[in-house]
Design an enzyme around this catalytic site. Structure first.
Site, PDB file in Angstrom:
ATOM      1  CB  SER A 132      -0.519  -1.095  -2.813  1.00  0.00           C
ATOM      2  OG  SER A 132      -0.563   0.006  -2.230  1.00  0.00           O
ATOM      3  CG  HIS A 150       3.693   1.821  -2.521  1.00  0.00           C
ATOM      4  ND1 HIS A 150       4.543   2.698  -3.056  1.00  0.00           N
ATOM      5  CD2 HIS A 150       2.216   2.054  -2.677  1.00  0.00           C
ATOM      6  CE1 HIS A 150       4.111   3.753  -3.792  1.00  0.00           C
ATOM      7  NE2 HIS A 150       2.733   3.520  -3.317  1.00  0.00           N
ATOM      8  CG  ASP A 203      -0.496   3.621  -1.480  1.00  0.00           C
ATOM      9  OD1 ASP A 203       0.351   4.692  -2.127  1.00  0.00           O
ATOM     10  OD2 ASP A 203      -0.451   2.662  -1.762  1.00  0.00           O
ATOM     11  CG  MET A 256      -4.307   8.113   1.375  1.00  0.00           C
ATOM     12  SD  MET A 256      -5.725   6.985   0.450  1.00  0.00           S
ATOM     13  CE  MET A 256      -4.352   6.264  -0.659  1.00  0.00           C
ATOM     14  CG  HIS A 312       2.761   7.629  -2.246  1.00  0.00           C
ATOM     15  ND1 HIS A 312       1.436   7.204  -3.568  1.00  0.00           N
ATOM     16  CD2 HIS A 312       3.101   9.030  -2.262  1.00  0.00           C
ATOM     17  CE1 HIS A 312       1.308   8.033  -4.120  1.00  0.00           C
ATOM     18  NE2 HIS A 312       1.892   9.099  -3.393  1.00  0.00           N
ATOM     19  CG  MET A 318      -0.943  10.190  -1.725  1.00  0.00           C
ATOM     20  SD  MET A 318      -1.808   9.031  -2.388  1.00  0.00           S
ATOM     21  CE  MET A 318      -0.784   7.182  -1.173  1.00  0.00           C
ATOM     22  CG  MET A 347       1.103   9.815  -8.185  1.00  0.00           C
ATOM     23  SD  MET A 347       0.516   8.601  -6.790  1.00  0.00           S
ATOM     24  CE  MET A 347      -0.957   7.852  -7.303  1.00  0.00           C
ATOM     25  CG  ASP A 399       1.469   4.324  -6.833  1.00  0.00           C
ATOM     26  OD1 ASP A 399       0.319   3.245  -6.759  1.00  0.00           O
ATOM     27  OD2 ASP A 399       1.323   5.140  -5.690  1.00  0.00           O
TER      28      ASP A 399
HETATM   29  C1  DX5 Z   1      -3.016   5.459  -5.162  1.00  0.00           C
HETATM   30  C2  DX5 Z   1      -2.131   4.623  -4.361  1.00  0.00           C
HETATM   31  C3  DX5 Z   1      -1.917   3.566  -5.001  1.00  0.00           C
HETATM   32  C4  DX5 Z   1      -2.313   2.517  -5.553  1.00  0.00           C
HETATM   33  C5  DX5 Z   1      -2.729   1.584  -6.041  1.00  0.00           C
HETATM   34  O1  DX5 Z   1      -3.571   6.574  -4.139  1.00  0.00           O
HETATM   35  O2  DX5 Z   1      -1.212   5.768  -3.785  1.00  0.00           O
HETATM   36  O3  DX5 Z   1      -0.879   2.921  -4.309  1.00  0.00           O
HETATM   37  O4  DX5 Z   1      -2.930   1.537  -3.855  1.00  0.00           O
HETATM   38  O5  DX5 Z   1      -3.303   0.371  -6.338  1.00  0.00           O
HETATM   39  P1  DX5 Z   1      -3.477   0.008  -7.605  1.00  0.00           P
HETATM   40  O6  DX5 Z   1      -2.632  -0.638  -8.129  1.00  0.00           O
HETATM   41  O7  DX5 Z   1      -5.045  -0.979  -7.405  1.00  0.00           O
HETATM   42  O8  DX5 Z   1      -4.218   1.008  -8.352  1.00  0.00           O
HETATM   43 ZN    ZN Z   2       0.881   4.813  -3.390  1.00  0.00          ZN
END
Ligand code: DX5
Ligand code: ZN
Length: 216
Positions: A7, A32, A34, A36, A65, A67, A136, A174
């Protein structure tokens, strides 16, 4: 052997080019990414221009991903930005079946992400429509959190549902994946491991990816 999806959230944002170069030369198959919105989750990360820039820096699979609320309004923009896989949260989709169809009709693989408190019953009926389920194992919004232990039995349950429905859906896990718990996660049925902190806060990120990859 699991697919490894580091990620970028935990990378140094001033040196994303170096992060991409490291990942390109590593055993990781997916990036990956993320996204948000500060509404679905209590944090804001990055958006379409960053995904688009990363797309240009790699031939590997861009696993986006989302969010965000109302992800259907942005599916096309992320497809244009170069996403290969687009994952939306079941909790953000009133019409999840339609959302998955939309993503696939745009030529991307469709994923469903599911929060720790949400029972698998919420997605059971649409499993066969999804290329991926992202379980998750932390509450989404931040990297570097602790893995929620009850996730392991949730992975096992999902694996059974997928096998029983004869589907080819991949299970991605994740949040809080470490070199210590990765083995148990894969044993429970995970196909894809997301890792932010474990990769980017390691003194040898490519080495950490290799160690995760060789788990079976
Ligand atoms: C959290 C994200 C993850 C995050 C994972 O909301 O969706 O993808 O980056 O990070 P680690 O591996 O550090 O928990
Ligand atoms: Zn993620």
């Amino acid at each position: 052997m699991p697919i490894i999806a580091p990620s970028l959230l935990s990378a140094n944002f001033l040196q994303l080019d170096k992060a991409c170069e490291m990942l390109n030369n590593s055993e990781a198959e997916w990036f990956h990414l993320d996204v948000m919105d500060g509404r679905f989750v209590p944090n804001i990360s990055f958006g379409i221009p960053v995904v688009s820039a990363i797309r240009k820096a790699t031939k590997k699979i861009c696993d986006v991903h989302l969010m965000i609320e109302e992800p259907q309004n942005f599916a096309e923009a992320f497809q244009q930005a170069g996403a290969d896989i687009l994952t939306v949260h079941v909790e953000a989709c009133t019409h999840l079946h339609r959302n998955l169809q939309q993503i696939k009709s745009l030529g991307m693989k469709a994923g469903i992400a599911i929060n720790p408190h949400t029972p698998l019953d919420a997605i059971k009926e649409v499993i066969a429509e999804a290329d991926l389920v992202c379980i998750m194992s932390v509450n989404p919004g931040f990297g570097g959190q602790k893995f929620i232990a009850s996730t392991l039995s949730k992975i096992e349950k999902l694996k059974n549902i997928i096998t029983q429905s004869n589907a080819k859906t991949l299970i991605e896990v994740d949040g809080g994946v470490t070199l210590e718990n990765a083995n148990a996660i894969v044993k429970a049925g995970a196909d894809v491991l997301v890792a932010g902190n474990t990769v980017f806060n390691s003194s040898d990120p490519a080495g950490a990816i290799k160690l995760l990859k060789n788990i079976h």
